[in-house]
Write a protein that holds these residues in place. Structure first.
Motif, PDB file in Angstrom:
ATOM      1  N   VAL A  96      37.990  33.788  23.484  1.00 47.96           N
ATOM      2  CA  VAL A  96      37.828  34.668  24.632  1.00 47.96           C
ATOM      3  C   VAL A  96      38.790  35.834  24.494  1.00 47.96           C
ATOM      4  CG1 VAL A  96      38.346  34.775  27.109  1.00 47.96           C
ATOM      5  CG2 VAL A  96      37.019  32.879  26.230  1.00 47.96           C
ATOM      6  N   ARG A  97      38.345  37.046  24.942  1.00 47.57           N
ATOM      7  CA  ARG A  97      39.247  38.201  24.980  1.00 47.57           C
ATOM      8  C   ARG A  97      39.390  38.659  26.412  1.00 47.57           C
ATOM      9  NH1 ARG A  97      38.123  42.030  19.806  1.00 47.57           N
ATOM     10  NH2 ARG A  97      37.517  40.371  18.395  1.00 47.57           N
ATOM     11  N   SER A  98      40.476  39.383  26.671  1.00 45.58           N
ATOM     12  CA  SER A  98      40.693  39.918  28.009  1.00 45.58           C
ATOM     13  C   SER A  98      39.440  40.673  28.454  1.00 45.58           C
ATOM     14  CB  SER A  98      41.898  40.853  27.969  1.00 45.58           C
ATOM     15  OG  SER A  98      42.162  41.281  29.271  1.00 45.58           O
ATOM     16  N   GLY A  99      38.992  40.419  29.687  1.00 42.64           N
ATOM     17  CA  GLY A  99      37.800  41.095  30.213  1.00 42.64           C
ATOM     18  C   GLY A  99      36.541  40.242  30.107  1.00 42.64           C
TER      19      GLY A  99
ATOM     20  N   MET B  98      42.316  32.194  24.395  1.00 44.06           N
ATOM     21  CA  MET B  98      42.679  33.579  24.116  1.00 44.06           C
ATOM     22  C   MET B  98      44.112  33.645  23.598  1.00 44.06           C
ATOM     23  SD  MET B  98      42.960  35.018  28.026  1.00 44.06           S
ATOM     24  CE  MET B  98      43.342  36.698  27.543  1.00 44.06           C
ATOM     25  N   ASN B  99      44.398  34.703  22.837  1.00 48.01           N
ATOM     26  CA  ASN B  99      45.774  34.917  22.379  1.00 48.01           C
ATOM     27  C   ASN B  99      46.085  36.400  22.512  1.00 48.01           C
ATOM     28  OD1 ASN B  99      44.383  35.953  20.216  1.00 48.01           O
ATOM     29  ND2 ASN B  99      45.077  34.446  18.734  1.00 48.01           N
ATOM     30  N   LYS B 100      47.128  36.852  21.856  1.00 47.86           N
ATOM     31  CA  LYS B 100      47.514  38.245  22.039  1.00 47.86           C
ATOM     32  C   LYS B 100      46.679  39.151  21.127  1.00 47.86           C
ATOM     33  CE  LYS B 100      51.742  40.983  22.032  1.00 47.86           C
ATOM     34  NZ  LYS B 100      53.150  40.877  21.647  1.00 47.86           N
ATOM     35  N   SER B 101      46.680  38.842  19.811  1.00 49.37           N
ATOM     36  CA  SER B 101      45.997  39.762  18.892  1.00 49.37           C
ATOM     37  C   SER B 101      45.428  39.096  17.639  1.00 49.37           C
ATOM     38  CB  SER B 101      46.995  40.846  18.458  1.00 49.37           C
ATOM     39  OG  SER B 101      48.150  40.217  17.928  1.00 49.37           O
ATOM     40  N   ASP B 102      45.753  37.844  17.396  1.00 55.81           N
ATOM     41  CA  ASP B 102      45.376  37.211  16.138  1.00 55.81           C
ATOM     42  C   ASP B 102      43.961  36.608  16.239  1.00 55.81           C
ATOM     43  OD1 ASP B 102      45.138  35.776  13.830  1.00 55.81           O
ATOM     44  OD2 ASP B 102      47.058  34.727  14.003  1.00 55.81           O
ATOM     45  N   HIS B 103      42.951  37.454  16.041  1.00 54.52           N
ATOM     46  CA  HIS B 103      41.576  36.984  16.232  1.00 54.52           C
ATOM     47  C   HIS B 103      41.148  35.971  15.171  1.00 54.52           C
ATOM     48  CE1 HIS B 103      41.364  39.611  19.544  1.00 54.52           C
ATOM     49  NE2 HIS B 103      41.555  40.700  18.812  1.00 54.52           N
ATOM     50  N   ALA B 104      41.718  36.120  13.968  1.00 57.86           N
ATOM     51  CA  ALA B 104      41.383  35.159  12.908  1.00 57.86           C
ATOM     52  C   ALA B 104      41.784  33.746  13.337  1.00 57.86           C
ATOM     53  CB  ALA B 104      42.096  35.550  11.617  1.00 57.86           C
ATOM     54  N   ARG B 105      42.889  33.644  14.076  1.00 58.15           N
ATOM     55  CA  ARG B 105      43.360  32.343  14.554  1.00 58.15           C
ATOM     56  C   ARG B 105      42.347  31.734  15.544  1.00 58.15           C
ATOM     57  NH1 ARG B 105      45.843  27.497  14.345  1.00 58.15           N
ATOM     58  NH2 ARG B 105      46.897  26.971  16.280  1.00 58.15           N
ATOM     59  N   LEU B 106      41.773  32.582  16.392  1.00 59.98           N
ATOM     60  CA  LEU B 106      40.780  32.069  17.354  1.00 59.98           C
ATOM     61  C   LEU B 106      39.535  31.579  16.615  1.00 59.98           C
ATOM     62  CD1 LEU B 106      40.975  34.609  20.341  1.00 59.98           C
ATOM     63  CD2 LEU B 106      42.230  32.477  20.009  1.00 59.98           C
ATOM     64  N   GLU B 107      39.166  32.317  15.563  1.00 58.34           N
ATOM     65  CA  GLU B 107      37.991  31.892  14.785  1.00 58.34           C
ATOM     66  C   GLU B 107      38.264  30.567  14.068  1.00 58.34           C
ATOM     67  OE1 GLU B 107      36.995  35.417  12.514  1.00 58.34           O
ATOM     68  OE2 GLU B 107      36.573  36.425  14.418  1.00 58.34           O
ATOM     69  N   GLU B 108      39.500  30.438  13.593  1.00 59.37           N
ATOM     70  CA  GLU B 108      39.891  29.176  12.926  1.00 59.37           C
ATOM     71  C   GLU B 108      39.767  28.010  13.921  1.00 59.37           C
ATOM     72  OE1 GLU B 108      44.038  29.311  11.711  1.00 59.37           O
ATOM     73  OE2 GLU B 108      44.081  27.112  11.625  1.00 59.37           O
ATOM     74  N   LEU B 109      40.258  28.217  15.155  1.00 61.87           N
ATOM     75  CA  LEU B 109      40.175  27.141  16.156  1.00 61.87           C
ATOM     76  C   LEU B 109      38.719  26.861  16.537  1.00 61.87           C
ATOM     77  CD1 LEU B 109      43.195  28.059  18.490  1.00 61.87           C
ATOM     78  CD2 LEU B 109      43.089  26.229  16.794  1.00 61.87           C
ATOM     79  N   ARG B 110      37.886  27.917  16.599  1.00 64.21           N
ATOM     80  CA  ARG B 110      36.464  27.719  16.910  1.00 64.21           C
ATOM     81  C   ARG B 110      35.807  26.875  15.817  1.00 64.21           C
ATOM     82  NH1 ARG B 110      33.304  32.833  16.039  1.00 64.21           N
ATOM     83  NH2 ARG B 110      33.722  32.103  13.933  1.00 64.21           N
ATOM     84  N   ASP B 111      36.100  27.221  14.542  1.00 67.73           N
ATOM     85  CA  ASP B 111      35.463  26.479  13.439  1.00 67.73           C
ATOM     86  C   ASP B 111      35.942  25.030  13.394  1.00 67.73           C
ATOM     87  OD1 ASP B 111      34.267  28.838  12.905  1.00 67.73           O
ATOM     88  OD2 ASP B 111      35.492  29.344  11.156  1.00 67.73           O
TER      89      ASP B 111
END
Ligand SMILES: NC(=O)C1=CN([C@@H]2O[C@H](COP(=O)(O)OP(=O)(O)OC[C@H]3O[C@@H](n4cnc5c(N)ncnc54)[C@H](OP(=O)(O)O)[C@@H]3O)[C@@H](O)[C@H]2O)C=CC1
Ligand SMILES: O=C(O)[C@@H]1CCC=N1
Length: 269
Positions: free
Chosen positions: A54-57, A34-47
């Motif tokens: 993961v998001r809060s909650g 998870m990070n603060k707000s950069d969802h594109a970065r999470l998708e990059e790491l997933r790919d």
């Protein structure tokens, strides 16, 4: 280890994710990020690595055995506040943040096992140099899990917490000094006429060869240097120029400045 939650998805988190997913230390899908707000970065790491964004909650936060904190030091309190109520009570914490003391995690996340470490970005290729200190709540299982996770990305030494300031200066920041030295060598070589790619190849080989010679430990660094330095020769002239420019003093101030900065970060500055 089963489930590891990364809080923070920047350069250091990626270096560790790359290390632990490539060597099989943790199943990629069990690495929650998870990070603060950069969802594109999470998708990059997933790919790239197959991790689970993961998001809060999200329920994965409560399933993590280990929460690995890798935000900038200034964001540490906020990051803890956001997930404190979502972490499983038995989850352990592993921090890689410069300066942030174990006591801040105990305050922010309650009494739980906390390991504070200082790795470096060479974790990407399994060659990190890491120091780690742990609180009294860390039992045998968590100690082994933390040492094995950090061991899977390189060399790890268990140290006293206060020593982590110096280790941050030396090993955490260390790769940047070497890259800076490489930049300076390349700049000097190309300014004197060597073509860029040749200069780069030669410099990388010099650094790799010298590191490998040091690693054999058959001679002290000073002895190895003396073997290169013929009386009245080129190396002696080069080293004299470094000495005249205050090389050793510059290195000592570099380490002191970085260590002091780590101590400042610890006091919230
Ligand atoms: N870089 C290095 O060589 C080393 C760094 N370290 C330590 O690692 C830590 C991270 O450094 P680095 O990777 O370079 O930093 P980066 O700036 O690259 O990454 C910081 C990450 O923290 C995330 N973040 C910020 N606030 C929160 C929050 N409230 N909750 C969740 N995530 C949050 C950011 O998300 P977003 O992008 O969405 O804002 C971003 O993903 C630092 O504390 C540093 O001291 C240790 C050793 C070496
Ligand atoms: O520069 C920093 O603050 C971090 C800690 C060690 C390396 N990078």
């Amino acid at each position: 280890m089963k489930n590891v939650l990364f809080v923070g998805a920047g350069s250091m988190a990626e270096a560790i994710i790359a290390g632990i997913t490539s060597n099989g230390a943790v199943e990629p899908a069990s690495v929650f990020v998870m990070n603060k707000s950069d969802h594109a970065r999470l998708e990059e790491l997933r790919d790239k690595y197959g991790i689970t964004p993961v998001r809060s909650g999200d329920p994965e936060i409560g399933q993590a055995e280990l929460a690995l904190f890798a935000t900038k030091p200034k964001d540490a309190r906020q990051a803890m506040k956001e997930i404190a109520g979502q972490l499983h009570p038995s989850a352990a914490v592993l921090s890689v943040m410069a300066g942030i003391p174990i006591s801040l995690f105990e305050e922010g996340l309650g009494s739980r096992p906390v390991a504070r470490s200082m790795p470096n970005t060479s974790a990407t290729i399994g060659l990190a140099a890491t120091g780690v200190a742990m609180n009294d709540a860390v039992g045998d299982k968590v100690r082994q899990d933390v040492l094995s996770l950090l061991g899977s990305i390189g060399l790890v030494k268990e140290v006293e917490e206060d020593e982590l300031h110096l280790i941050t200066a030396l090993a955490g920041s260390g790769p940047a000094y070497v890259y800076y030295f490489a930049e300076a060598l390349e700049e000097a070589a190309t300014a004197s006429g060597l073509c860029g790619p040749d200069a780069r190849d030669l410099i990388v080989q010099v650094l790799e060869g010298a590191a490998a010679m040091l690693k054999r430990r058959t001679a002290e660094p000073a002895e190895l240097r003396e073997h290169v330095t013929s009386p009245g020769g080129t190396t002696a002239a080069g080293i004299r120029a470094l000495d005249d420019a205050g090389f050793r003093e510059a290195v000592a101030s570099c380490i002191r400045a970085a260590e002091n900065r780590s101590r400042e970060l610890a006091s919230g500055q």
